[in-house]
Design a protein around this motif. Structure first.
Motif, mmCIF file in Angstrom:
data_model
loop_
_atom_site.group_PDB
_atom_site.id
_atom_site.type_symbol
_atom_site.label_atom_id
_atom_site.label_comp_id
_atom_site.label_asym_id
_atom_site.label_seq_id
_atom_site.Cartn_x
_atom_site.Cartn_y
_atom_site.Cartn_z
ATOM 1 N N SER A 1 -3.166 -19.013 -11.380
ATOM 2 C CA SER A 1 -1.554 -19.140 -11.443
ATOM 3 C C SER A 1 -1.000 -17.627 -10.832
ATOM 4 O O SER A 1 -1.775 -16.746 -10.684
ATOM 5 N N ARG A 2 0.334 -17.585 -10.426
ATOM 6 C CA ARG A 2 0.621 -16.521 -10.113
ATOM 7 C C ARG A 2 0.849 -15.585 -11.135
ATOM 8 O O ARG A 2 1.685 -14.358 -10.990
ATOM 9 N N GLN A 3 0.828 -15.822 -12.663
ATOM 10 C CA GLN A 3 1.318 -15.077 -13.412
ATOM 11 C C GLN A 3 0.360 -13.817 -13.454
ATOM 12 O O GLN A 3 -0.765 -13.894 -13.561
ATOM 13 N N ALA A 4 0.850 -12.384 -13.352
ATOM 14 C CA ALA A 4 -0.129 -11.287 -13.528
ATOM 15 C C ALA A 4 -0.678 -11.353 -14.630
ATOM 16 O O ALA A 4 -0.336 -11.593 -15.726
ATOM 17 N N GLY A 5 -1.969 -10.641 -14.996
ATOM 18 C CA GLY A 5 -2.565 -10.450 -16.116
ATOM 19 C C GLY A 5 -3.710 -9.333 -16.323
ATOM 20 O O GLY A 5 -3.288 -8.238 -15.546
ATOM 21 N N LEU A 6 -4.662 -9.346 -16.807
ATOM 22 C CA LEU A 6 -5.632 -8.344 -17.015
ATOM 23 C C LEU A 6 -6.826 -8.414 -16.018
ATOM 24 O O LEU A 6 -7.642 -7.674 -16.310
ATOM 25 N N ARG A 7 -6.624 -9.019 -14.948
ATOM 26 C CA ARG A 7 -8.015 -8.843 -13.810
ATOM 27 C C ARG A 7 -7.101 -8.944 -12.768
ATOM 28 O O ARG A 7 -6.075 -9.718 -12.459
ATOM 29 N N GLN A 8 -7.951 -8.695 -11.332
ATOM 30 C CA GLN A 8 -7.349 -8.747 -10.034
ATOM 31 C C GLN A 8 -7.511 -10.140 -9.654
ATOM 32 O O GLN A 8 -8.373 -11.176 -9.958
ATOM 33 N N SER A 9 -6.541 -10.629 -8.885
ATOM 34 C CA SER A 9 -6.596 -11.918 -8.312
ATOM 35 C C SER A 9 -7.403 -11.893 -6.892
ATOM 36 O O SER A 9 -7.474 -10.852 -6.283
ATOM 37 N N ARG A 10 -8.007 -12.933 -6.269
ATOM 38 C CA ARG A 10 -8.448 -13.150 -5.193
ATOM 39 C C ARG A 10 -7.362 -13.733 -4.112
ATOM 40 O O ARG A 10 -7.834 -13.582 -2.927
ATOM 41 N N GLN A 11 -6.244 -13.612 -4.719
ATOM 42 C CA GLN A 11 -5.231 -14.211 -3.680
ATOM 43 C C GLN A 11 -4.867 -12.861 -2.528
ATOM 44 O O GLN A 11 -5.234 -11.887 -2.966
ATOM 45 N N ARG A 12 -4.553 -13.232 -1.571
ATOM 46 C CA ARG A 12 -4.010 -12.328 -0.519
ATOM 47 C C ARG A 12 -2.554 -11.809 -0.627
ATOM 48 O O ARG A 12 -1.773 -12.966 -0.664
ATOM 49 N N GLY A 13 -2.029 -10.815 -0.520
ATOM 50 C CA GLY A 13 -0.799 -10.313 -0.350
ATOM 51 C C GLY A 13 -0.587 -8.888 -0.050
ATOM 52 O O GLY A 13 -1.518 -8.338 0.196
ATOM 53 N N ARG A 14 0.429 -8.360 -0.367
ATOM 54 C CA ARG A 14 0.699 -7.030 -0.069
ATOM 55 C C ARG A 14 0.302 -6.133 -1.059
ATOM 56 O O ARG A 14 0.836 -6.505 -2.443
ATOM 57 N N GLY A 15 -0.328 -5.166 -0.976
ATOM 58 C CA GLY A 15 -0.869 -4.532 -2.082
ATOM 59 C C GLY A 15 -1.564 -3.023 -1.608
ATOM 60 O O GLY A 15 -1.304 -2.695 -0.394
ATOM 61 N N MET A 16 -2.288 -2.367 -2.374
ATOM 62 C CA MET A 16 -2.870 -1.309 -2.135
ATOM 63 C C MET A 16 -4.356 -1.235 -1.560
ATOM 64 O O MET A 16 -4.709 -0.317 -0.839
ATOM 65 N N THR A 17 -5.123 -2.326 -1.677
ATOM 66 C CA THR A 17 -6.398 -2.521 -1.272
ATOM 67 C C THR A 17 -6.522 -3.502 -0.058
ATOM 68 O O THR A 17 -6.280 -4.567 -0.007
ATOM 69 N N PHE A 18 -7.029 -2.880 1.030
ATOM 70 C CA PHE A 18 -7.038 -3.694 2.406
ATOM 71 C C PHE A 18 -8.208 -4.694 2.237
ATOM 72 O O PHE A 18 -9.354 -4.379 1.545
ATOM 73 N N ALA A 19 -8.073 -5.721 2.688
ATOM 74 C CA ALA A 19 -9.004 -6.799 2.560
ATOM 75 C C ALA A 19 -9.528 -7.050 3.961
ATOM 76 O O ALA A 19 -11.053 -7.156 4.006
ATOM 77 N N GLU A 20 -8.835 -7.609 4.956
ATOM 78 C CA GLU A 20 -9.309 -7.805 6.259
ATOM 79 C C GLU A 20 -8.190 -8.176 7.325
ATOM 80 O O GLU A 20 -6.949 -8.276 6.997
ATOM 81 N N VAL A 21 -8.568 -8.548 8.548
ATOM 82 C CA VAL A 21 -7.667 -8.702 9.593
ATOM 83 C C VAL A 21 -7.814 -10.134 10.059
ATOM 84 O O VAL A 21 -9.229 -10.599 10.210
ATOM 85 N N ARG A 22 -6.849 -10.945 10.239
ATOM 86 C CA ARG A 22 -7.038 -12.227 10.958
ATOM 87 C C ARG A 22 -6.053 -12.471 11.954
ATOM 88 O O ARG A 22 -4.981 -11.718 11.883
ATOM 89 N N GLN A 23 -5.843 -13.528 12.690
ATOM 90 C CA GLN A 23 -5.084 -14.095 13.554
ATOM 91 C C GLN A 23 -3.846 -14.141 13.169
ATOM 92 O O GLN A 23 -3.837 -14.833 11.987
ATOM 93 N N TYR A 24 -2.702 -13.776 13.814
ATOM 94 C CA TYR A 24 -1.276 -14.071 13.026
ATOM 95 C C TYR A 24 -1.111 -15.412 13.043
ATOM 96 O O TYR A 24 -1.353 -16.302 13.980
ATOM 97 N N GLN A 25 -0.407 -15.889 11.833
ATOM 98 C CA GLN A 25 0.040 -17.262 11.713
ATOM 99 C C GLN A 25 1.444 -17.301 11.470
ATOM 100 O O GLN A 25 2.098 -16.437 10.942
ATOM 101 N N PRO A 26 2.227 -18.372 11.771
ATOM 102 C CA PRO A 26 3.730 -18.486 11.751
ATOM 103 C C PRO A 26 3.935 -18.311 10.197
ATOM 104 O O PRO A 26 3.448 -18.942 9.437
ATOM 105 N N GLY A 27 4.649 -17.401 9.809
ATOM 106 C CA GLY A 27 5.198 -16.992 8.566
ATOM 107 C C GLY A 27 4.926 -15.778 8.025
ATOM 108 O O GLY A 27 5.157 -15.268 7.227
ATOM 109 N N ASP A 28 3.879 -15.452 8.796
ATOM 110 C CA ASP A 28 3.384 -13.935 8.197
ATOM 111 C C ASP A 28 4.190 -12.818 8.354
ATOM 112 O O ASP A 28 5.191 -13.144 9.235
ATOM 113 N N ASP A 29 4.245 -11.919 7.515
ATOM 114 C CA ASP A 29 5.385 -10.801 7.564
ATOM 115 C C ASP A 29 4.771 -10.049 8.967
ATOM 116 O O ASP A 29 3.778 -9.677 8.958
ATOM 117 N N ILE A 30 5.912 -9.509 9.635
ATOM 118 C CA ILE A 30 5.654 -9.007 10.917
ATOM 119 C C ILE A 30 5.456 -7.598 10.601
ATOM 120 O O ILE A 30 4.692 -6.846 11.537
#
Length: 311
Positions: free
Chosen positions: A35-64
């Protein structure tokens, strides 16, 4: 029945050894958050944060704002930076070692269970990569340990838990009139960072008219859970017999067969339970109970759900 020293007081080495029990709980595992409820462990979801994960091709809806312009220029097509979503939250543990916790009719004293539960939660949070801090108080002192992501910080917290317990050969003194729990809650509001995960481990015997508002203020910008340490004798008296409990001026004897005493006891229990229920409901605090007869690791396994939430 006489209590052993292990049942009345717990030492620093014993609290350190609880890390083995905490590992067995396996709460900070690497399984995906469901779920999206924050807890005591790190999520594998992708989002804005401190740790860089990867680069992928832009998709509609991505934050410019996340477009990687260097990669975009090199590949001649828009590409977006992805980050590991930040799930880390400071964990603040408020441990009550006041005089009312120097008691048990079975199992370990409430102050021992309080220290054990606090230690288990501290180890779990540390292994999840969270900052761990605490407030430890009794009727004489309040110690503040600000959250930090170091094993040394957890050991300092455990040492404070060991040193602030009442000793078996030293009778507890009466509680100060300023309500130790309320003082700790007010201090926790000053110390806690917004978005902290806060556990209050107490028997909640000394709540006041201000406790509800203090809990509500603390929970306004944090997630607050109350773990109530309770002895079976506080729920129901034996059917009969003469018993003694320790008091500030020596043993206090009572007759469980006395109808007037049993009625007065029951009325006091019902009144306190209603006050506490109203306090938790009004303040929006999650609450659960751990009995002195329970092993804390087993109790926490039942109480802590995904993401370190109670219930």
């Amino acid at each position: 029945m006489a209590q052993s020293n292990a049942a009345t007081h717990i030492t620093l080495p014993e609290l350190v050894r609880l890390q083995a029990d905490a590992r067995a709980l396996k709460l900070p595992s690497a399984r995906p958050v469901r779920s999206r409820q924050a807890g005591l462990r790190q999520s594998r979801q992708r989002g804005r944060g401190m740790t860089f994960a990867e680069v992928r091709q832009y998709q509609p809806g991505d934050d410019i704002r996340s477009i990687d312009w260097r990669v975009t220029a090199r590949r001649q097509s828009p590409h977006t930076k992805l980050y590991e979503e930040e799930r880390e939250r400071p964990v603040l543990l408020i441990a009550d070692l006041g005089p009312t916790l120097f008691f048990a009719s079975t199992g370990a004293y409430k102050q021992v269970r309080c220290a054990q539960v606090t230690a288990l939660l501290a180890w779990l949070a540390l292994w999840a990569g969270d900052q761990v801090g605490g407030l430890v108080f009794n009727d004489q002192a309040l110690e503040v340990l600000r959250p930090a992501r170091r094993k040394k910080s957890v050991l300092r917290l455990l040492d404070t838990l060991a040193s602030h317990q009442h000793k078996p050969d030293v009778p507890p003194r009466p509680s100060a009139p300023d309500h130790g729990l309320d003082t700790a809650l007010a201090e926790a509001r000053r110390v806690a960072h917004t978005g902290s995960r806060i556990f209050i481990i107490s028997d909640f015997m000394n709540i006041s008219d201000n406790t509800t508002s203090l809990l509500g203020a603390l929970g306004r910008h944090n997630t607050v859970s109350a773990l109530r340490i309770m002895d079976p004798l506080e729920k129901q008296l034996p059917d009969s017999g003469q018993f003694a409990v320790a008091g500030p001026e020596g043993p206090i004897w009572f007759n469980a067969s006395n109808p007037a005493f049993k009625q007065a006891w029951q009325e006091k229990v019902v009144t306190h339970e209603r006050l506490l229920e109203d306090c938790f409901r009004t303040s929006g605090v999650q609450a659960a109970t751990i009995m002195t007869s329970e092993e804390p690791a087993a109790a926490l396994r039942q109480l802590l759900g995904p993401g370190g939430r109670i219930g």
